[in-house]
Enzyme design. Structure first.
Site: not given
Ligand code: NAD
Ligand code: DAU
Length: 348
Positions: A85, A131-133, A156, A160
């Site tokens: 998630e 994630t860096d979070e 979240y 993680k």
């Molecule tokens: P996403 O939400 O786009 O995709 C997540 C995928 O996992 C989906 O296909 C979903 O169906 C699947 N999934 C969710 N729950 C599941 C479960 N219980 N069993 C099996 N599959 C399940 O996420 P993303 O943005 O592609 O992130 C992928 C990974 O990278 C995550 O672990 C996230 O923490 C990490 N990450 C994301 C970012 C970012 O900016 N998006 C940055 C750093 C790390």
């Molecule tokens: O840093 C890595 C993370 O980046 C990943 O681990 C997460 O999975 C990914 O969702 C992302 O997290 P953020 O919370 O940084 O991403 P998001 O796109 O939700 O938000 C980016 C910034 O924009 C944050 O400061 C919140 C702001 N924001 C976001 C939304 C959705 C808004 O101002 N308005 C919005 O509607």
């Protein structure tokens, strides 16, 4: 032939990783395990679905018996774990869903891998994508390094962080060969339009308000998703066991500056009047526990493995916007149904 399990491969980053591995490594058999939640979509990987070295498995990482059975059947050599998630706002509404998938799901995979491999860890690898979070929030200066203390602020990031700790613990306690990466914010194609960049692109296309949280002075470090997939490939193959690598874009943007840039490019591409999209910017209630700033020091992966981002932000953003403009059917498909309820609850 090596059997590789990629979890979450129907999601945003996972789909890019699956595509890269299936196309680049015909000698691997790639299994993509995904529960197809709201964030997972088979359309994201339609181009590889008929490849002979690719198998899709629908399943939930939270289901322990199912995961054990899957490992018993396939005896994987490596795991790249991306299923999660991933959206901070959703974690504020429903933390338990994040504990289940991100913590328990990760432990189920760790157990299955450990039990399968325990007699001989040689050539095996568990790669946890994080994630860096987990590091919490930076002030106006400084960078996250691999030795920065964990200090997560959202449900979240807490989930993680917990999963990262379990991965390390399995390395220390059972000798499980693992690598772990902590990456900054990704952007690019197939990004679900709940996250800032794709949400705002979709709203601009539809002339809807652009909800900027708080004063918009929050900072994120943006990385093009294909550069993340390249880094993941490199770490999986060349990273050192029991090591963590930070991955980032060397590319910090305040949200409001990024949104203005996005508006300008969108106006140009859509042939709209200058400032048409900026007029859609609406400041809304802040996200609770909103981290002020993330920025990654990625010098370890650069020095040790020779990785650095290949795409500038301006190029990456143009490519991303073009992808969304050329794939509006994808956008319409993922924003119908349950998305409408989510949007109403979050923004209206
Ligand atoms: P996403 O939400 O786009 O995709 C997540 C995928 O996992 C989906 O296909 C979903 O169906 C699947 N999934 C969710 N729950 C599941 C479960 N219980 N069993 C099996 N599959 C399940 O996420 P993303 O943005 O592609 O992130 C992928 C990974 O990278 C995550 O672990 C996230 O923490 C990490 N990450 C994301 C970012 C970012 O900016 N998006 C940055 C750093 C790390
Ligand atoms: O840093 C890595 C993370 O980046 C990943 O681990 C997460 O999975 C990914 O969702 C992302 O997290 P953020 O919370 O940084 O991403 P998001 O796109 O939700 O938000 C980016 C910034 O924009 C944050 O400061 C919140 C702001 N924001 C976001 C939304 C959705 C808004 O101002 N308005 C919005 O509607």
């Amino acid at each position: 032939m090596k059997k590789i399990l990629i979890t979450g491969g129907a999601g945003f980053i996972g789909s890019h990783v699956v595509r890269r591995f299936v196309n680049k490594y015909p000698e691997y058999q790639i299994y993509n395990l995904d529960a197809l939640t709201y964030a997972g979509n088979l359309e994201n990987i339609i181009d590889v679905e008929n490849k002979s070295n690719y198998t899709f498995v629908k399943g939930d990482v939270v289901n322990e018996d199912f995961i054990n059975e899957l490992f018993n059947i396939h005896n994987f050599d490596g795991v790249l774990h991306l299923a999660a998630e991933s959206h901070v706002d959703r974690s504020i509404e429903d933390p338990l869903a994040f504990v289940k998938t991100n913590v328990i799901g990760t432990i189920n995979l760790l157990n299955a891998a450990k039990n399968q491999w325990k007699d001989n860890f040689e050539g095996k690898r568990f790669y946890h994508i994080s994630t860096d979070e987990v590091y919490g929030s930076l002030g106006i200066d400084g960078l996250f390094t691999e030795t920065t203390s964990y200090d997560p602020n959202s449900p979240y990031s807490a989930s993680k962080a917990s999963s990262d700790h379990f991965v390390r613990a399995y390395g220390e306690t059972y000798g499980l060969p693992y690598v772990l990466t902590n990456c900054s914010n990704n952007y690019g194609s197939y990004h679900f339009p709940e996250k800032l960049i794709p949400l705002f692109i979709n709203n601009i296309i539809n002339n809807k308000p652009l909800p900027v949280y708080g004063d918009g002075n929050y900072t994120r470090d943006w990385l093009f998703v294909e550069d993340h997939a390249i880094a993941i490939d490199l770490v999986f193959h060349e990273g050192k066991n029991h090591e963590t690598y930070n991955i980032g874009g060397f590319n910090e943007w305040k949200n409001i500056d990024l949104v203005r840039l996005l508006c300008q490019i969108m106006d140009r591409k859509l042939g709209r009047k200058k400032d048409a999209s900026e007029k859609l910017i609406t400041y809304v209630k802040d996200r609770p526990g909103h981290d002020l700033r993330y920025a990654i020091d990625a010098s370890k992966i650069t020095k040790e493995l020779g990785w650095k981002p290949s795409v500038t932000f301006e190029e990456g953003l143009e490519k991303t916007i073009d992808w969304y403009l050329n794939n509006q059917e994808w956008l319409q498909n993922v924003t119908s149904g349950a998305y409408k309820d989510y949007y109403k609850k979050q923004y209206l």
